[in-house]
Design a protein around this motif. Structure first.
Motif, PDB file in Angstrom:
ATOM      1  N   ARG A  93       0.825  -1.209   0.000  1.00 50.48           N
ATOM      2  CA  ARG A  93       0.000   0.000   0.000  1.00 50.48           C
ATOM      3  C   ARG A  93       0.865   1.267   0.000  1.00 50.48           C
ATOM      4  O   ARG A  93       0.543   2.250   0.665  1.00 50.48           O
ATOM      5  CB  ARG A  93      -0.949  -0.001   1.194  1.00 50.48           C
ATOM      6  CG  ARG A  93      -2.045  -1.053   1.117  1.00 50.48           C
ATOM      7  CD  ARG A  93      -2.910  -1.029   2.372  1.00 50.48           C
ATOM      8  NE  ARG A  93      -4.115  -1.854   2.219  1.00 50.48           N
ATOM      9  CZ  ARG A  93      -4.989  -2.063   3.185  1.00 50.48           C
ATOM     10  NH1 ARG A  93      -4.814  -1.498   4.368  1.00 50.48           N
ATOM     11  NH2 ARG A  93      -6.051  -2.817   2.980  1.00 50.48           N
ATOM     12  N   TYR A 524      -6.813   4.358   9.085  1.00 46.94           N
ATOM     13  CA  TYR A 524      -8.264   4.232   9.197  1.00 46.94           C
ATOM     14  C   TYR A 524      -8.726   3.260   8.094  1.00 46.94           C
ATOM     15  O   TYR A 524      -8.334   3.406   6.928  1.00 46.94           O
ATOM     16  CB  TYR A 524      -8.959   5.573   8.999  1.00 46.94           C
ATOM     17  CG  TYR A 524      -8.436   6.692   9.875  1.00 46.94           C
ATOM     18  CD1 TYR A 524      -9.081   7.031  11.063  1.00 46.94           C
ATOM     19  CD2 TYR A 524      -7.301   7.417   9.504  1.00 46.94           C
ATOM     20  CE1 TYR A 524      -8.607   8.064  11.867  1.00 46.94           C
ATOM     21  CE2 TYR A 524      -6.820   8.448  10.302  1.00 46.94           C
ATOM     22  CZ  TYR A 524      -7.473   8.768  11.470  1.00 46.94           C
ATOM     23  OH  TYR A 524      -6.999   9.786  12.259  1.00 46.94           O
ATOM     24  N   GLU A 525      -9.550   2.301   8.449  1.00 44.27           N
ATOM     25  CA  GLU A 525      -9.995   1.325   7.446  1.00 44.27           C
ATOM     26  C   GLU A 525     -11.420   0.884   7.747  1.00 44.27           C
ATOM     27  O   GLU A 525     -11.795   0.674   8.906  1.00 44.27           O
ATOM     28  CB  GLU A 525      -9.066   0.114   7.414  1.00 44.27           C
ATOM     29  CG  GLU A 525      -9.402  -0.883   6.316  1.00 44.27           C
ATOM     30  CD  GLU A 525      -8.264  -1.840   6.020  1.00 44.27           C
ATOM     31  OE1 GLU A 525      -8.448  -2.705   5.137  1.00 44.27           O
ATOM     32  OE2 GLU A 525      -7.194  -1.717   6.650  1.00 44.27           O
ATOM     33  N   VAL A 543     -11.858   0.040   2.221  1.00 38.81           N
ATOM     34  CA  VAL A 543     -11.296   1.339   1.871  1.00 38.81           C
ATOM     35  C   VAL A 543     -10.480   1.797   3.075  1.00 38.81           C
ATOM     36  O   VAL A 543     -10.795   1.455   4.223  1.00 38.81           O
ATOM     37  CB  VAL A 543     -12.387   2.381   1.524  1.00 38.81           C
ATOM     38  CG1 VAL A 543     -13.111   2.006   0.256  1.00 38.81           C
ATOM     39  CG2 VAL A 543     -13.369   2.547   2.681  1.00 38.81           C
ATOM     40  N   TYR A 544      -9.421   2.564   2.817  1.00 37.31           N
ATOM     41  CA  TYR A 544      -8.550   2.951   3.913  1.00 37.31           C
ATOM     42  C   TYR A 544      -7.914   4.305   3.631  1.00 37.31           C
ATOM     43  O   TYR A 544      -7.861   4.765   2.481  1.00 37.31           O
ATOM     44  CB  TYR A 544      -7.449   1.903   4.130  1.00 37.31           C
ATOM     45  CG  TYR A 544      -6.501   1.763   2.959  1.00 37.31           C
ATOM     46  CD1 TYR A 544      -5.363   2.561   2.851  1.00 37.31           C
ATOM     47  CD2 TYR A 544      -6.744   0.841   1.945  1.00 37.31           C
ATOM     48  CE1 TYR A 544      -4.498   2.441   1.772  1.00 37.31           C
ATOM     49  CE2 TYR A 544      -5.895   0.716   0.866  1.00 37.31           C
ATOM     50  CZ  TYR A 544      -4.775   1.520   0.788  1.00 37.31           C
ATOM     51  OH  TYR A 544      -3.922   1.416  -0.293  1.00 37.31           O
ATOM     52  N   GLN A 545      -7.426   4.931   4.691  1.00 41.96           N
ATOM     53  CA  GLN A 545      -6.607   6.129   4.583  1.00 41.96           C
ATOM     54  C   GLN A 545      -5.496   6.041   5.617  1.00 41.96           C
ATOM     55  O   GLN A 545      -5.731   5.721   6.783  1.00 41.96           O
ATOM     56  CB  GLN A 545      -7.403   7.412   4.801  1.00 41.96           C
ATOM     57  CG  GLN A 545      -6.515   8.667   4.797  1.00 41.96           C
ATOM     58  CD  GLN A 545      -7.285   9.958   4.729  1.00 41.96           C
ATOM     59  OE1 GLN A 545      -8.224  10.089   3.944  1.00 41.96           O
ATOM     60  NE2 GLN A 545      -6.895  10.932   5.555  1.00 41.96           N
ATOM     61  N   ASP A 547      -2.454   8.391   7.278  1.00 37.51           N
ATOM     62  CA  ASP A 547      -1.785   9.672   7.476  1.00 37.51           C
ATOM     63  C   ASP A 547      -0.381   9.358   7.970  1.00 37.51           C
ATOM     64  O   ASP A 547      -0.188   8.876   9.087  1.00 37.51           O
ATOM     65  CB  ASP A 547      -2.547  10.524   8.492  1.00 37.51           C
ATOM     66  CG  ASP A 547      -3.922  10.918   7.981  1.00 37.51           C
ATOM     67  OD1 ASP A 547      -4.077  11.054   6.754  1.00 37.51           O
ATOM     68  OD2 ASP A 547      -4.843  11.072   8.807  1.00 37.51           O
ATOM     69  N   ARG A 575       0.001  11.237   2.461  1.00 37.37           N
ATOM     70  CA  ARG A 575      -1.332  10.685   2.624  1.00 37.37           C
ATOM     71  C   ARG A 575      -1.516   9.564   1.617  1.00 37.37           C
ATOM     72  O   ARG A 575      -1.178   9.698   0.440  1.00 37.37           O
ATOM     73  CB  ARG A 575      -2.388  11.762   2.398  1.00 37.37           C
ATOM     74  CG  ARG A 575      -3.822  11.289   2.651  1.00 37.37           C
ATOM     75  CD  ARG A 575      -4.808  12.014   1.754  1.00 37.37           C
ATOM     76  NE  ARG A 575      -4.552  11.727   0.357  1.00 37.37           N
ATOM     77  CZ  ARG A 575      -4.587  12.637  -0.614  1.00 37.37           C
ATOM     78  NH1 ARG A 575      -4.817  13.894  -0.335  1.00 37.37           N
ATOM     79  NH2 ARG A 575      -4.372  12.285  -1.873  1.00 37.37           N
ATOM     80  N   ARG A 577      -4.469   6.842   0.270  1.00 37.61           N
ATOM     81  CA  ARG A 577      -5.849   6.391   0.268  1.00 37.61           C
ATOM     82  C   ARG A 577      -5.976   5.214  -0.683  1.00 37.61           C
ATOM     83  O   ARG A 577      -5.289   5.160  -1.701  1.00 37.61           O
ATOM     84  CB  ARG A 577      -6.792   7.513  -0.169  1.00 37.61           C
ATOM     85  CG  ARG A 577      -6.865   8.692   0.788  1.00 37.61           C
ATOM     86  CD  ARG A 577      -7.653   9.827   0.187  1.00 37.61           C
ATOM     87  NE  ARG A 577      -7.797  10.953   1.109  1.00 37.61           N
ATOM     88  CZ  ARG A 577      -8.229  12.151   0.759  1.00 37.61           C
ATOM     89  NH1 ARG A 577      -8.575  12.391  -0.507  1.00 37.61           N
ATOM     90  NH2 ARG A 577      -8.329  13.107   1.663  1.00 37.61           N
ATOM     91  N   THR A 600      -4.609   2.643  -5.347  1.00 34.90           N
ATOM     92  CA  THR A 600      -3.744   3.277  -4.359  1.00 34.90           C
ATOM     93  C   THR A 600      -3.444   4.707  -4.786  1.00 34.90           C
ATOM     94  O   THR A 600      -2.887   4.936  -5.867  1.00 34.90           O
ATOM     95  CB  THR A 600      -2.414   2.507  -4.208  1.00 34.90           C
ATOM     96  OG1 THR A 600      -2.688   1.125  -3.958  1.00 34.90           O
ATOM     97  CG2 THR A 600      -1.586   3.075  -3.061  1.00 34.90           C
ATOM     98  N   ASP A 601      -3.814   5.642  -3.940  1.00 31.91           N
ATOM     99  CA  ASP A 601      -3.530   7.060  -4.160  1.00 31.91           C
ATOM    100  C   ASP A 601      -2.551   7.492  -3.073  1.00 31.91           C
ATOM    101  O   ASP A 601      -2.952   7.789  -1.945  1.00 31.91           O
ATOM    102  CB  ASP A 601      -4.814   7.877  -4.098  1.00 31.91           C
ATOM    103  CG  ASP A 601      -4.564   9.377  -4.254  1.00 31.91           C
ATOM    104  OD1 ASP A 601      -3.466   9.749  -4.690  1.00 31.91           O
ATOM    105  OD2 ASP A 601      -5.472  10.164  -3.928  1.00 31.91           O
TER     106      ASP A 601
END
Length: 736
Positions: A93, A524-525, A543-545, A547, A575, A577, A600-601
């Motif tokens: 990721r 966060y997921e 989905v996840y983010q 930081d 970041r 996402r 993947t961003d």
């Protein structure tokens, strides 16, 4: 909350090969159950509210998984490249590192039989006699600890069996490859309280690169290894497991293609003259042949004692690794520079944990599952790089032997206390709370010597860095809600931590004294797991983010004083996402189809490098925006007790970047060569099997896709290290 192995028939989150797709007899479309120990207890993978992939022994064998890097194409969002076995680059990721010396550590933790492989140079090796591989995505700080900020690769080897078993396998292939494997297992006494398993293997593959000057073939494989396991059960409550293993690698080191830069295609770092070009990526002219030797010895003792309240587990490990890597640094026929890397490390770990018994009063009648523990890690390592200059170097002086040496002596001690509890809040809702406190203490002595005060080390130095201490408290909270027997949704928050450290190949005393900071991550997921159509279809997603702060980015840079060190910067803020979807479907008992996708961003929000270059608002390295794999397996009896299994897999990676800057020329003359175009890898396998014999024909990278597993971007020079071309072969095995 479910404390024991469920009765679901399920599959891994990410790819079809994770399932036991071909049982001896298949009469149902229901998918087989997959059981993992990712949460330090046996659980069905669908019961775990996290993103996990798993590969059983059939998937490992039929998927051509020979080392950890071979797992990556089968898991979208997982990238593995590098410069051979001693310099791996693992990213999950978008989180990873390409640094490999003892001054820094991997962002992806690799564990074998509960033992953490602390030295990056030892995480890649031939995977033989393996029962299961698990890939855990995202930070795993609570149960796995330090330096697992991006995820965990958890390898479980085969244990002794209750009855006598034997297995022999032999294989051949192109590039003169040969593989031999043998194992025996079973009880060693009449009562069955002592059991053993012994396995030996040898794998060889001629390198797929060619030195046109000598005819030698770098980028090969020559591995010999073995493992001995003994299990003792003195009483019904006490279990003792001992593991000893060794591995030896030899042959040629990594080599690639030098392409210079946009302003000077013949450019070589610190070199003069124009190298001879071949026009063939895999056939190059090198001035010298390479040499590589690595030895690993490991010992593991696991003791388990069952109390009424739960099980006390002690895991003690010792691991020793040495390697020497001698190579033509400039990868051309010019006599510019040789680099000899030499490393020796010793690692000791001790973990003690207590895992609750769901039937005990301390588990409140099965309403709480909990685990508490203590962890200790110590590593002592010495790493040295020696640079020898030749007649094509810019500072060549025939009157002296020109040598620069740089390296370090490192001592790391880490202690941690951890706990995790899963609480059944209602019939359908579980809450998991976890916390881990880690303290790392590191010391180093960095040194450098020179014979001519140029061009790398300008003056002898010996820097004793005072002890550095890095601490972190990493929480985790997860809510898991079961919508029914075959569906659930989850939401999680966790933090990850990767320790700070020291620089690789410092060229001056001031560089040797630079200590980079730890990485920190908040994750966060939200996800779901489900099965449909009589459990013949599994559909999972999340989905996840992330930081991500103080990312440790390693690059070779040219400073104002003309020196070209490899430095690690802390890259401000980033970041990440993403979205991941996994689908497995068995429409017929004989046919299994799969599809897995990852978006993947990953972006640097704020990153100004040590030389002042601003990479803010650019994509992170080795993080393709889109990746997916598709697979199909067809199984059918063909008579006389034999079965035919046909399978095909295709893995795709979107374009990505090996260096910061998105290949924009404004970042330098080598920047445009740091982009990796999109590529796909296809594999095919046909197997005929019965109860004892198994014969397979296989081919990997069937389309002979040309892609780079990594690059070495130097000031004014880029060196391409290519991935394995098309390979094919056959194997036969016998099992008793």
């Amino acid at each position: 909350m479910k404390n024991t192995i469920g009765k679901l028939s399920l599959i891994c989150l990410t790819l079809p090969a994770a399932a036991n797709l071909h049982a001896a007899s298949r009469e149902s479309t229901a998918l087989e159950e997959v059981v993992v120990t990712a949460e330090r207890r046996s659980q069905s993978i669908q019961d775990i509210p996290a993103s996990i992939s798993a590969f059983d022994e059939n998937a490992i064998r039929d998927g051509g998984i020979v080392d950890v890097s071979a797992v990556a194409p089968k898991v979208p969002g997982f990238y593995a490249g590098g410069f051979g076995t001693s310099r791996p680059q693992l990213y999950i990721r978008g989180i990873g590192t390409r640094q490999f010396d003892p001054g820094s550590e991997s962002s992806i933790g690799v564990f074998v039989d509960d033992a953490y492989l602390g030295r990056t140079g030892g995480v890649l090796g031939t995977l033989k006699d393996v029962q299961r591989i698990e890939v855990l995505k995202g930070p795993q700080g609570t149960l796995y600890g330090r330096n697992v900020i991006g995820g965990v690769i958890n390898v479980v080897t085969k244990g002794p069996t209750d009855e006598f078993e034997a297995e022999v396998e032999a294989g051949i292939g192109n590039y003169n490859s040969k593989n031999l494997f043998g194992a025996v297992s079973g009880p060693l006494d009449e009562e069955g309280k002592i059991k053993g398993r012994a396995a030996l293997w040898h794998s060889y593959r001629e390198g797929y690169m060619t030195n046109l000057n000598s005819g030698e073939h770098p980028q090969g494989l020559d591995n010999t290894g073995g493992r001995l396991r003994l299990d003792f059960t003195p009483t019904d409550r006490l279990r003792i497991g001992l593991i000893g293993e060794f591995a030896e690698d030899s042959g040629d080191s990594f080599q690639g293609e030098s392409i210079g830069s946009t302003t000077n295609p013949d450019g070589t770092l610190l070199g003069t003259g124009s190298p001879t070009k071949s026009g063939n990526k895999f056939k190059q002219f090198y001035n010298t042949d390479t040499d590589y030797n690595r030895e690993i010895n490991a010992f593991n003792a696991k003791i388990e004692y069952d109390f009424d309240a739960g099980t006390l587990v002690s895991i003690s490990t010792f691991r020793d690794m040495t390697y020497v890597d001698d190579r033509d640094f400039d990868n051309t026929d010019l006599d510019v520079m040789r680099q000899i890397s030499d490393e020796d490390s010793e690692q000791l770990t001790q973990e003690i944990r207590f895992v609750s018994n769901p039937d005990s009063s301390l588990s409140f009648d099965g309403k709480v599952d909990w685990i508490v523990g203590f962890y200790y890690f110590q590593d002592e390592s010495v790493h040295t790089d020696t640079f020898l200059y030749g007649e094509d170097a810019v500072i060549y002086d025939p009157s002296i032997d020109q040598v620069d040496v740089t390296g370090g002596d490192f001592d790391t001690t880490s202690t941690a206390y951890f706990g995790q509890a899963t609480i059944n809040l209602s019939e359908n809702l579980d809450m998991t709370l976890g916390l881990r406190y880690t303290k790392d203490q590191k010391e180093s002595v960095m040194f450098g010597t020179t014979t001519d005060a140029s061009p790398l080390v300008s003056a002898d130095f010996n820097v004793v860095n005072p002890e550095s201490e890095f601490t972190s408290t990493d929480p985790k909270i997860v809510f898991n809600y079961r919508l029914g027997e075959d569906a659930s949704v989850f939401a999680s928050y966790s933090q990850g931590f990767k320790s700070g450290g020291y620089q690789y190949t410092p060229l001056t005393a001031s560089q040797a004294s630079i200590v980079f900071d730890p990485e920190e991550l908040e994750a966060y997921e939200v996800g779901f797991k489900s099965q449909w159509l009589g459990r013949s279809l599994t559909f999972n997603g999340s989905v996840y983010q992330f930081d991500y702060t103080d990312i440790q980015v390693s690059r070779v840079v040219e400073l104002a004083d003309g020196s070209t060190p490899s430095l690690i910067d802390n890259a401000g803020e980033s970041r990440i996402r993403g979205l991941e979807l996994d689908l497995l479907y068995r429409p017929l008992a004989s046919l299994t189809l799969s599809f897995a996708y990852a978006y993947t961003d990953a972006k640097y929000l704020s990153y100004v490098a040590s030389e002042g270059v601003d990479y803010s608002d650019t994509r992170m390295v080795r993080a393709p925006e889109h990746s997916f794999n598709i697979g199909a397996e067809y199984y059918t009896p063909i008579g006389n007790g034999m079965d035919l299994i046909l399978r095909a897999d295709y893995a795709y990676n979107d374009e990505f970047f090996h260096e910061p800057g998105e290949a924009d020329a404004k970042y330098g003359s080598t920047a445009p060569f740091t982009k990796e175009d999109a590529y796909g890898l296809a594999s095919l396998r046909a197997t005929v099997t019965n109860d004892e014999w198994r014969f397979s024909l296989w081919a990997n990278n069937v389309l002979d896709e040309e892609y780079r597993s990594t690059i070495l971007a130097l000031p004014g020079q880029v060196i391409n290290i290519y991935g394995l071309p098309r390979t094919f072969g056959a194997s036969v095995s016998w099992t008793y």
